[in-house]
Enzyme design. Structure first.
Site, PDB file in Angstrom:
ATOM      1  N   ARG A  50       0.871  -1.165   0.000  1.00 25.75           N
ATOM      2  CA  ARG A  50       0.000   0.000   0.000  1.00 25.75           C
ATOM      3  C   ARG A  50       0.902   1.205   0.000  1.00 25.75           C
ATOM      4  O   ARG A  50       1.988   1.169   0.578  1.00 25.75           O
ATOM      5  CB  ARG A  50      -0.873   0.004   1.250  1.00 25.75           C
ATOM      6  CG  ARG A  50      -1.764  -1.218   1.298  1.00 25.75           C
ATOM      7  CD  ARG A  50      -2.600  -1.267   2.568  1.00 25.75           C
ATOM      8  NE  ARG A  50      -3.785  -2.072   2.314  1.00 25.75           N
ATOM      9  CZ  ARG A  50      -4.961  -1.875   2.884  1.00 25.75           C
ATOM     10  NH1 ARG A  50      -5.120  -0.910   3.769  1.00 25.75           N
ATOM     11  NH2 ARG A  50      -5.988  -2.626   2.593  1.00 25.75           N
ATOM     12  N   ASP A  52       1.044   5.616   0.419  1.00 27.13           N
ATOM     13  CA  ASP A  52       0.323   6.817   0.841  1.00 27.13           C
ATOM     14  C   ASP A  52       0.220   7.815  -0.301  1.00 27.13           C
ATOM     15  O   ASP A  52       0.917   7.715  -1.312  1.00 27.13           O
ATOM     16  CB  ASP A  52       1.076   7.487   1.998  1.00 27.13           C
ATOM     17  CG  ASP A  52       0.926   6.705   3.284  1.00 27.13           C
ATOM     18  OD1 ASP A  52      -0.192   6.240   3.564  1.00 27.13           O
ATOM     19  OD2 ASP A  52       1.939   6.564   4.002  1.00 27.13           O
ATOM     20  N   TYR A 111      12.070  -0.499  -1.196  1.00 22.44           N
ATOM     21  CA  TYR A 111      11.754   0.904  -1.457  1.00 22.44           C
ATOM     22  C   TYR A 111      13.058   1.673  -1.650  1.00 22.44           C
ATOM     23  O   TYR A 111      14.089   1.300  -1.094  1.00 22.44           O
ATOM     24  CB  TYR A 111      11.037   1.548  -0.255  1.00 22.44           C
ATOM     25  CG  TYR A 111       9.602   1.149  -0.059  1.00 22.44           C
ATOM     26  CD1 TYR A 111       8.572   1.919  -0.608  1.00 22.44           C
ATOM     27  CD2 TYR A 111       9.255   0.031   0.691  1.00 22.44           C
ATOM     28  CE1 TYR A 111       7.238   1.574  -0.409  1.00 22.44           C
ATOM     29  CE2 TYR A 111       7.919  -0.318   0.889  1.00 22.44           C
ATOM     30  CZ  TYR A 111       6.917   0.462   0.336  1.00 22.44           C
ATOM     31  OH  TYR A 111       5.613   0.117   0.521  1.00 22.44           O
ATOM     32  N   ARG A 198       9.437   6.033   5.755  1.00 20.12           N
ATOM     33  CA  ARG A 198       9.488   7.484   5.913  1.00 20.12           C
ATOM     34  C   ARG A 198       9.936   7.872   7.317  1.00 20.12           C
ATOM     35  O   ARG A 198      10.658   8.865   7.501  1.00 20.12           O
ATOM     36  CB  ARG A 198       8.125   8.101   5.596  1.00 20.12           C
ATOM     37  CG  ARG A 198       7.804   8.065   4.109  1.00 20.12           C
ATOM     38  CD  ARG A 198       6.343   8.369   3.821  1.00 20.12           C
ATOM     39  NE  ARG A 198       5.944   9.624   4.429  1.00 20.12           N
ATOM     40  CZ  ARG A 198       4.687  10.049   4.509  1.00 20.12           C
ATOM     41  NH1 ARG A 198       3.707   9.313   4.003  1.00 20.12           N
ATOM     42  NH2 ARG A 198       4.403  11.196   5.077  1.00 20.12           N
TER      43      ARG A 198
END
Lengths: 248, 248
Positions: A50, A52, A111, A198
């Site tokens: 998922r 953001d 990522y 993050r």
């Protein structure tokens, strides 16, 4: 019924994120709507991760089930035609077994987080990187990052909205390197908590700025307390890079 | 009066080009307006090159003359503050002698042209590269490009609106290489005609697609006739890369 695995690239800027929401455009809705236009069916899209609002993907893996007889190449072409002008593109499409699942079969996610580390504002990279104007020490960030690698309780680096059953995760890799004006942070794990990348990047940036000692990152982790977090980095620097599966 | 040399980066997408025009926003106007806000003066911006609507710059060199006493770093910070939210950034600023001229002192210009060579539409690279869906042969393009290197009459590769006194130019370098899904074309010369880089790239793309033989590029050059042009590549793939000066 045929199950198709899609590899999807998108610019997350105009979306509320990948997963369908009640309010605002999402990547899932864009792809599901395109698939409906192609097939007349109402397939549901499942994805490896998922993301953001504002987070990008270079190669998100997804799947959907379609009754209509269609070749993978024709499906990807038709989806791309209907996805315009949304910044979402199907860059790969293949038939997979019915028990292959984009989310549950996925063995690893990667990522990359991109920081533009320079004084001047961003132009061509606006919404494509986090702009940090003060100089960052990438080597100190990399050293601090190693305290996070391994099996840990990542409560400190987890969003209050995280729905995962447990905050314990194994982080396989967290590498920080400088390339010219850019700092690139690559993270790999079987799975991540909500906001984990993050939160780790934001906290490492404080080490890079010299505001935190290298040891403080490990201390924040050990605290297992969200209030020990340094900073949550903004979404525009984050890219979903890769999902890996048993057959890879 | 102090002469300041600026190094400027911009995303050309929202602009009608660099040089001031009667209609539509330009990079020159954006910088001149910012300089007016900083100084109360009406300085005129001179630049190493002119760029068309949609063409980008990674490091355009410019100059302007200012009466107000101001340090270069303060000037660049103030210009950048007033340039927001336009995608133009001053990434370098220094005092130069009064006889230094961004355009007339410039000894060489370099451009890079970026082609995204893949089937799927562009998302993150929209307006940042020319999308060519069919496979390009970069080696054939590079070989064909070598016919253009040297001193030639470039009439074939010159816009009808070109204001240069002569179509004869010396092209120092024209290199084509593949990097993954991208084809990168680098061009270097003392100066270029209007549309020269885009015309050369567009014509080389026909070789890359197999529609033109390698020798046809040299034949089109020898024709010295605009109607012999293969194709003018679109602006969004073109970046002004570098200007060089005697002191470099």
């Amino acid at each position: 019924m045929t199950r198709f695995a899609l590899t999807v690239e998108f610019d997350g800027t105009p979306f509320m994120g990948l997963q369908r929401q009640d309010h605002g455009p999402t990547v899932q809705q864009a792809i599901e709507d395109a698939a409906h236009k192609v097939t007349g069916e109402h397939p549901i899209l499942f994805s490896a991760g998922r993301t953001d609002s504002g987070v990008h993907a270079l190669a998100m893996r997804c799947h959907l089930d379609i009754e209509k007889q269609i070749e993978p190449f024709r499906l990807s072409e038709a989806l791309n035609a209907h996805l315009r002008p949304d910044p979402v593109a199907v860059i790969g499409c293949e038939v997979v077994p019915d028990d292959w699942h984009a989310r549950f079969s996925c063995l690893g996610r990667a990522y990359v987080y991109r920081i533009a580390n320079r004084r001047a504002p961003l132009t061509l990279e606006k919404n494509r990187a986090w702009h940090v104007a003060r100089p960052l020490d990438a080597e100190a960030m990399h050293e601090a990052a190693q305290a996070l690698v391994g099996l840990h309780d990542f409560t400190t680096f987890r969003s209050a909205h995280c729905q995962a059953a447990s905050p314990v995760k194994s982080l396989d890799r967290l590498d920080v390197r400088r390339e010219g004006d850019h700092i690139l942070i690559e993270a790999e794990a079987r799975s991540f908590l909500h906001h984990q990348v993050r939160s780790m990047v934001g906290t490492l940036s404080l080490v890079g700025l010299g505001q935190w000692r290298i040891e403080q990152v490990g201390e924040a982790l050990a605290a297992a307390d969200r209030s020990a977090l340094g900073l949550n980095a903004p979404p525009e620097g984050l890219y979903f890079l890769r999902a890996s599966y048993p057959e890879d």
